[in-house]
Enzyme design. Sequence first.
Site, PDB file in Angstrom:
ATOM      1  N   ASP A  85       0.707  -1.273   0.067  1.00 38.65           N
ATOM      2  CA  ASP A  85      -0.131   0.003   0.017  1.00 38.65           C
ATOM      3  C   ASP A  85       1.027   1.236   0.049  1.00 38.65           C
ATOM      4  O   ASP A  85       1.795   1.375   0.875  1.00 38.65           O
ATOM      5  CB  ASP A  85      -0.996  -0.050   1.392  1.00 38.65           C
ATOM      6  CG  ASP A  85      -1.920   1.022   1.257  1.00 38.65           C
ATOM      7  OD1 ASP A  85      -2.345   1.516   0.227  1.00 38.65           O
ATOM      8  OD2 ASP A  85      -2.369   1.335   2.474  1.00 38.65           O
ATOM      9  N   ASP A 106       3.073   4.492  -5.355  1.00 28.14           N
ATOM     10  CA  ASP A 106       2.601   5.895  -5.286  1.00 28.14           C
ATOM     11  C   ASP A 106       3.542   6.988  -5.606  1.00 28.14           C
ATOM     12  O   ASP A 106       4.269   7.588  -4.816  1.00 28.14           O
ATOM     13  CB  ASP A 106       2.063   6.069  -3.668  1.00 28.14           C
ATOM     14  CG  ASP A 106       1.288   7.464  -3.547  1.00 28.14           C
ATOM     15  OD1 ASP A 106       1.208   8.405  -4.571  1.00 28.14           O
ATOM     16  OD2 ASP A 106       0.863   7.662  -2.328  1.00 28.14           O
ATOM     17  N   GLY A 179      -7.898   8.000   7.399  1.00 29.16           N
ATOM     18  CA  GLY A 179      -8.158   8.375   8.668  1.00 29.16           C
ATOM     19  C   GLY A 179      -9.618   8.845   8.552  1.00 29.16           C
ATOM     20  O   GLY A 179     -10.488   8.748   7.952  1.00 29.16           O
ATOM     21  N   HIS A 208      -9.155   5.269  -1.955  1.00 28.23           N
ATOM     22  CA  HIS A 208      -8.577   5.057  -0.657  1.00 28.23           C
ATOM     23  C   HIS A 208      -9.435   5.819   0.378  1.00 28.23           C
ATOM     24  O   HIS A 208     -10.367   6.391   0.085  1.00 28.23           O
ATOM     25  CB  HIS A 208      -7.380   5.733  -0.731  1.00 28.23           C
ATOM     26  CG  HIS A 208      -6.257   5.036  -1.406  1.00 28.23           C
ATOM     27  ND1 HIS A 208      -5.010   4.332  -0.815  1.00 28.23           N
ATOM     28  CD2 HIS A 208      -6.189   4.568  -2.907  1.00 28.23           C
ATOM     29  CE1 HIS A 208      -4.403   3.734  -1.764  1.00 28.23           C
ATOM     30  NE2 HIS A 208      -5.020   3.626  -2.820  1.00 28.23           N
ATOM     31  N   GLY A 210     -11.397   4.523   2.818  1.00 27.93           N
ATOM     32  CA  GLY A 210     -12.721   3.816   3.105  1.00 27.93           C
ATOM     33  C   GLY A 210     -13.331   4.019   4.432  1.00 27.93           C
ATOM     34  O   GLY A 210     -14.731   4.114   4.446  1.00 27.93           O
ATOM     35  N   ASN A 230     -10.175   0.626  -0.056  1.00 31.97           N
ATOM     36  CA  ASN A 230      -9.252   0.621   0.954  1.00 31.97           C
ATOM     37  C   ASN A 230      -9.870   0.678   2.352  1.00 31.97           C
ATOM     38  O   ASN A 230     -10.103   2.021   2.439  1.00 31.97           O
ATOM     39  CB  ASN A 230      -7.854   1.383   0.923  1.00 31.97           C
ATOM     40  CG  ASN A 230      -7.176   0.955  -0.322  1.00 31.97           C
ATOM     41  OD1 ASN A 230      -7.595  -0.023  -1.197  1.00 31.97           O
ATOM     42  ND2 ASN A 230      -5.985   1.561  -0.814  1.00 31.97           N
ATOM     43  N   ASN A 232      -8.573   0.651   6.552  1.00 40.48           N
ATOM     44  CA  ASN A 232      -7.609   0.475   7.473  1.00 40.48           C
ATOM     45  C   ASN A 232      -8.005   0.914   8.904  1.00 40.48           C
ATOM     46  O   ASN A 232      -8.309   0.275   9.781  1.00 40.48           O
ATOM     47  CB  ASN A 232      -6.056   1.242   6.860  1.00 40.48           C
ATOM     48  CG  ASN A 232      -4.888   1.217   7.877  1.00 40.48           C
ATOM     49  OD1 ASN A 232      -5.014   0.305   8.612  1.00 40.48           O
ATOM     50  ND2 ASN A 232      -4.030   1.929   7.773  1.00 40.48           N
TER      51      ASN A 232
HETATM   52  P1  13P Z   1      -8.607   4.613   6.153  1.00 38.98           P
HETATM   53  O1  13P Z   1      -7.529   4.356   7.041  1.00 38.98           O
HETATM   54  O2  13P Z   1      -9.080   5.985   6.089  1.00 38.98           O
HETATM   55  O3  13P Z   1      -9.359   3.398   6.006  1.00 38.98           O
HETATM   56  O4  13P Z   1      -7.586   4.774   4.474  1.00 38.98           O
HETATM   57  C1  13P Z   1      -7.131   3.185   4.246  1.00 38.98           C
HETATM   58  C2  13P Z   1      -6.309   3.344   2.786  1.00 38.98           C
HETATM   59  O5  13P Z   1      -6.710   4.248   1.936  1.00 38.98           O
HETATM   60  C3  13P Z   1      -5.180   2.628   2.817  1.00 38.98           C
HETATM   61  O6  13P Z   1      -4.245   3.152   1.643  1.00 38.98           O
END
Ligand code: 13P
Length: 288
Positions: A85, A106, A179, A208, A210, A230, A232
């Site tokens: 990532d 990236d 975030g 990204h 998400g 994505n 996280n």
């Molecule tokens: P979030 O942490 O906002 O879900 O974003 C995850 C992301 O885009 C990883 O590349």
Amino acid sequence: MALVSAKEMLNKAKEGKYAVGQFNINNLEWTKAILLTAQENNSPVILGVSEGAGKYMCGYKTIVGMVNGMLEELKITVPVALHLDHGSFEGAKACIEAGFSSVMFDGSHYAIEENIQKTKEIIEIASSKGISVEAEVGSIGGEEDGVIGAGEVADPAECKQIADLGVTMLAAGIGNIHGVYPENWAGLSFETLEKIDNSVGTMPLVLHGGTGIPADMIKKAISLGVSKINVNTECQLAFAAATRKYVEEGKDLQGKGFDPRKLLAPGFEAIKATVKEKMELFGSINRA
Ligand code: 13P
């Protein structure tokens, strides 16, 4: 089943108008929770590894070993891609070498010419090994593992230039950030997304950031060509809240509640629930 490139699962998702989740991993619990949830729901899945998480988990070779071991021992049969990532140029090369099945380079912080040049080099190395490549145009806002993006909206013409290099999937900034979204967030720019999708044709687009995007916006983004989303922070928040509850209820002080396998269990279950909820929203269940 062995690791697969993200190409086929994402092309199928774009055609079928659903999205495959990329869930970032941090350790064994994260990885096991995501793989089991994908298997239980018959969903394809992408395991995301940031460079920071890569260092934390003792390097890319350790991660490849752990994931390949789990695919076999947990008898995972759904398609799984192991994906770098927000990779740097060197990081992408190292992951290709270590056995990842997908990488993101990236180059969004470079001028477009340099982004094109470097993306092209990564595609050359990756494609000979059947590894999928994600590129980025127009940076994603917010902070992730020390990488800070200003959050600009991508230029559809530049997206087309990068897409034409032969990338597998394209991340384009449309007002999304990593975030938790601030109160005054303006929302996704669907106008930009539509223009980008029209300019890149059948190429799967990546959303990204998400975490915290309302369900109606996620659905609209998928209808406009997003095929990979994505997530996280949301798994981190769920893990932390469940662990906090366990400790605050004093469960670690009861019997053998301090056993790490017991202490980490609520967080593990919380990740599973979050991943399942996202798979339902993205429409990837029973698409393996
Ligand atoms: P979030 O942490 O906002 O879900 O974003 C995850 C992301 O885009 C990883 O590349």
